[in-house]
Design a protein around this motif. Structure first.
Motif, PDB file in Angstrom:
ATOM      1  N   VAL A  50      -4.497   2.345  21.055  1.00  0.00           N
ATOM      2  CA  VAL A  50      -3.849   3.535  20.501  1.00  0.00           C
ATOM      3  C   VAL A  50      -2.857   3.185  19.394  1.00  0.00           C
ATOM      4  CG1 VAL A  50      -2.292   5.439  21.089  1.00  0.00           C
ATOM      5  CG2 VAL A  50      -4.186   4.876  22.607  1.00  0.00           C
ATOM      6  N   LEU A  51      -1.936   2.284  19.658  1.00  0.00           N
ATOM      7  CA  LEU A  51      -0.862   2.001  18.698  1.00  0.00           C
ATOM      8  C   LEU A  51      -1.402   1.376  17.411  1.00  0.00           C
ATOM      9  CD1 LEU A  51       2.154   2.170  18.173  1.00  0.00           C
ATOM     10  CD2 LEU A  51       2.408  -0.066  19.255  1.00  0.00           C
ATOM     11  N   SER A  52      -2.258   0.391  17.529  1.00  0.00           N
ATOM     12  CA  SER A  52      -2.815  -0.268  16.337  1.00  0.00           C
ATOM     13  C   SER A  52      -3.630   0.708  15.495  1.00  0.00           C
ATOM     14  CB  SER A  52      -3.692  -1.455  16.747  1.00  0.00           C
ATOM     15  OG  SER A  52      -2.920  -2.424  17.413  1.00  0.00           O
ATOM     16  N   THR A  53      -4.422   1.532  16.153  1.00  0.00           N
ATOM     17  CA  THR A  53      -5.222   2.528  15.445  1.00  0.00           C
ATOM     18  C   THR A  53      -4.329   3.553  14.770  1.00  0.00           C
ATOM     19  OG1 THR A  53      -7.098   2.241  16.930  1.00  0.00           O
ATOM     20  CG2 THR A  53      -6.987   4.317  15.715  1.00  0.00           C
ATOM     21  N   ALA A  54      -3.296   4.004  15.469  1.00  0.00           N
ATOM     22  CA  ALA A  54      -2.380   4.995  14.895  1.00  0.00           C
ATOM     23  C   ALA A  54      -1.704   4.451  13.649  1.00  0.00           C
ATOM     24  CB  ALA A  54      -1.335   5.414  15.934  1.00  0.00           C
ATOM     25  N   ILE A  55      -1.244   3.230  13.692  1.00  0.00           N
ATOM     26  CA  ILE A  55      -0.568   2.629  12.535  1.00  0.00           C
ATOM     27  C   ILE A  55      -1.528   2.481  11.363  1.00  0.00           C
ATOM     28  CG2 ILE A  55       0.512   0.503  11.689  1.00  0.00           C
ATOM     29  CD1 ILE A  55       1.809   0.249  14.496  1.00  0.00           C
ATOM     30  N   GLY A  56      -2.693   1.896  11.605  1.00  0.00           N
ATOM     31  CA  GLY A  56      -3.676   1.707  10.529  1.00  0.00           C
ATOM     32  C   GLY A  56      -4.146   3.017   9.923  1.00  0.00           C
ATOM     33  N   SER A  57      -4.406   4.005  10.769  1.00  0.00           N
ATOM     34  CA  SER A  57      -4.881   5.303  10.284  1.00  0.00           C
ATOM     35  C   SER A  57      -3.806   6.026   9.481  1.00  0.00           C
ATOM     36  CB  SER A  57      -5.323   6.182  11.453  1.00  0.00           C
ATOM     37  OG  SER A  57      -6.428   5.612  12.104  1.00  0.00           O
ATOM     38  N   ALA A  58      -2.586   6.047   9.995  1.00  0.00           N
ATOM     39  CA  ALA A  58      -1.497   6.742   9.300  1.00  0.00           C
ATOM     40  C   ALA A  58      -1.227   6.110   7.940  1.00  0.00           C
ATOM     41  CB  ALA A  58      -0.234   6.735  10.159  1.00  0.00           C
ATOM     42  N   ILE A  59      -1.196   4.790   7.882  1.00  0.00           N
ATOM     43  CA  ILE A  59      -0.953   4.110   6.600  1.00  0.00           C
ATOM     44  C   ILE A  59      -2.086   4.408   5.617  1.00  0.00           C
ATOM     45  CG2 ILE A  59      -0.747   1.862   5.476  1.00  0.00           C
ATOM     46  CD1 ILE A  59       0.738   0.889   8.010  1.00  0.00           C
ATOM     47  N   ALA A  60      -3.316   4.443   6.096  1.00  0.00           N
ATOM     48  CA  ALA A  60      -4.459   4.733   5.219  1.00  0.00           C
ATOM     49  C   ALA A  60      -4.369   6.145   4.648  1.00  0.00           C
ATOM     50  CB  ALA A  60      -5.772   4.561   5.985  1.00  0.00           C
ATOM     51  N   LEU A  61      -4.098   7.115   5.494  1.00  0.00           N
ATOM     52  CA  LEU A  61      -4.019   8.509   5.043  1.00  0.00           C
ATOM     53  C   LEU A  61      -2.872   8.711   4.061  1.00  0.00           C
ATOM     54  CD1 LEU A  61      -4.739  10.159   8.492  1.00  0.00           C
ATOM     55  CD2 LEU A  61      -6.244  10.232   6.481  1.00  0.00           C
ATOM     56  N   MET A  62      -1.726   8.120   4.360  1.00  0.00           N
ATOM     57  CA  MET A  62      -0.571   8.240   3.479  1.00  0.00           C
ATOM     58  C   MET A  62      -0.828   7.535   2.146  1.00  0.00           C
ATOM     59  SD  MET A  62       2.220   7.763   6.545  1.00  0.00           S
ATOM     60  CE  MET A  62       3.589   7.312   5.522  1.00  0.00           C
ATOM     61  N   SER A  63      -1.579   6.433   2.170  1.00  0.00           N
ATOM     62  CA  SER A  63      -1.909   5.701   0.945  1.00  0.00           C
ATOM     63  C   SER A  63      -2.835   6.514   0.040  1.00  0.00           C
ATOM     64  CB  SER A  63      -2.580   4.367   1.285  1.00  0.00           C
ATOM     65  OG  SER A  63      -1.703   3.538   1.990  1.00  0.00           O
ATOM     66  N   VAL A  64      -3.820   7.166   0.620  1.00  0.00           N
ATOM     67  CA  VAL A  64      -4.736   7.990  -0.176  1.00  0.00           C
ATOM     68  C   VAL A  64      -3.974   9.147  -0.810  1.00  0.00           C
ATOM     69  CG1 VAL A  64      -6.722   9.549  -0.068  1.00  0.00           C
ATOM     70  CG2 VAL A  64      -6.811   7.337   1.074  1.00  0.00           C
ATOM     71  N   SER A  65      -3.072   9.759  -0.062  1.00  0.00           N
ATOM     72  CA  SER A  65      -2.266  10.851  -0.609  1.00  0.00           C
ATOM     73  C   SER A  65      -1.398  10.348  -1.765  1.00  0.00           C
ATOM     74  CB  SER A  65      -1.390  11.462   0.488  1.00  0.00           C
ATOM     75  OG  SER A  65      -0.622  12.522  -0.026  1.00  0.00           O
ATOM     76  N   ALA A  66      -0.773   9.189  -1.591  1.00  0.00           N
ATOM     77  CA  ALA A  66       0.056   8.611  -2.657  1.00  0.00           C
ATOM     78  C   ALA A  66      -0.788   8.302  -3.896  1.00  0.00           C
ATOM     79  CB  ALA A  66       0.755   7.349  -2.153  1.00  0.00           C
ATOM     80  N   LEU A  67      -1.980   7.750  -3.678  1.00  0.00           N
ATOM     81  CA  LEU A  67      -2.881   7.442  -4.791  1.00  0.00           C
ATOM     82  C   LEU A  67      -3.257   8.720  -5.552  1.00  0.00           C
ATOM     83  CD1 LEU A  67      -4.635   5.338  -6.258  1.00  0.00           C
ATOM     84  CD2 LEU A  67      -6.417   5.801  -4.567  1.00  0.00           C
ATOM     85  N   ALA A  68      -3.575   9.784  -4.827  1.00  0.00           N
ATOM     86  CA  ALA A  68      -3.924  11.056  -5.461  1.00  0.00           C
ATOM     87  C   ALA A  68      -2.747  11.597  -6.273  1.00  0.00           C
ATOM     88  CB  ALA A  68      -4.345  12.074  -4.409  1.00  0.00           C
ATOM     89  N   LEU A  79      -0.263   9.855  -7.619  1.00  0.00           N
ATOM     90  CA  LEU A  79      -0.051   9.006  -8.801  1.00  0.00           C
ATOM     91  C   LEU A  79      -1.052   9.345  -9.901  1.00  0.00           C
ATOM     92  CD1 LEU A  79       0.687   5.543  -7.165  1.00  0.00           C
ATOM     93  CD2 LEU A  79       2.288   6.995  -8.421  1.00  0.00           C
ATOM     94  N   VAL A  80      -2.295   9.526  -9.515  1.00  0.00           N
ATOM     95  CA  VAL A  80      -3.321   9.908 -10.481  1.00  0.00           C
ATOM     96  C   VAL A  80      -2.992  11.273 -11.073  1.00  0.00           C
ATOM     97  CG1 VAL A  80      -5.758  10.547 -10.731  1.00  0.00           C
ATOM     98  CG2 VAL A  80      -5.131   8.486  -9.475  1.00  0.00           C
TER      99      VAL A  80
END
Length: 194
Positions: A138-156, A158-159
């Motif tokens: 649970v914890l590892s998946t939550a961290i990886g997933s949250a960082i991925a989603l937040m990164s895509v939003s940040a990338l969008a 910035l573009v």
């Protein structure tokens, strides 16, 4: 609960790639051209964190939510966003209209949060997160997933900012409005074909 770096990287990679072509990324891009990007990012990130928590906590219960209703509400929100962007993008009062953008923290945060919170119910990334949590922790998946989603939003965002600095605001708003209208139609089609 221990942290597994491989599980974090696995969740990050899968969720990042799944979210890139997702409608939420395009919604973030459109909101970022009209609203303060940091506030939009904080709103979308908050919604993503809530969804990750729900996905890892509820797992398979996500599939029991009324998908058609969620998609129709999502379509209505995208249609409203398209209306706002197209209405403001069509005026000839260049400076006056630019001054009317939503700038306050809470209005922007709330708009971004609700757009993502409602449209992400039962999304591929939420289901993938639930599945990964069941097998990778649970914890590892939550961290990886949250960082991925937040990164895509940040990338969008910035573009979106990059485009907004080089293309006239009215054109960006018209294109953003058209994208939001397409996303609204896409959500309606998904609601009736899923």
């Amino acid at each position: 609960m221990s942290l597994d770096p491989l599980a974090i990287l696995t969740a990050f990679g899968l969720i990042f790639l799944a979210e890139l072509p997702d409608k939420t990324m395009f919604a973030s891009l459109a909101m970022g051209t009209r609203m303060r990007p940091l506030y939009v990012w904080l709103g979308t990130s908050s919604a993503f964190i809530v969804h990750v928590a729900i996905a890892v906590g509820a797992g398979s219960l996500i599939g029991l939510l009324p998908g058609m209703l969620v998609k129709l509400v999502s379509a209505a929100l995208f249609a409203f966003g398209a209306f706002v962007l197209l209405r403001s993008g069509g005026d000839d009062d260049g400076e006056d209209e630019a001054g009317r953008t939503v700038t306050g923290f809470w209005p922007v945060w709330t708009t971004a949060f609700m757009a993502v919170f409602i449209s992400e119910w039962g999304d591929l990334t939420q289901i993938t997160t639930a599945n990964l949590a069941a097998t990778n922790g649970v914890l590892s998946t939550a961290i990886g997933s949250a960082i991925a989603l937040m990164s895509v939003s940040a990338l969008a965002l910035l573009v979106g900012r990059f485009i907004a600095k080089r293309v006239p605001l009215k054109l960006v708003q018209r294109i953003g409005g058209a994208c939001m209208a397409v996303l609204a139609l896409w959500s309606v089609v998904e609601a009736f074909t899923a």
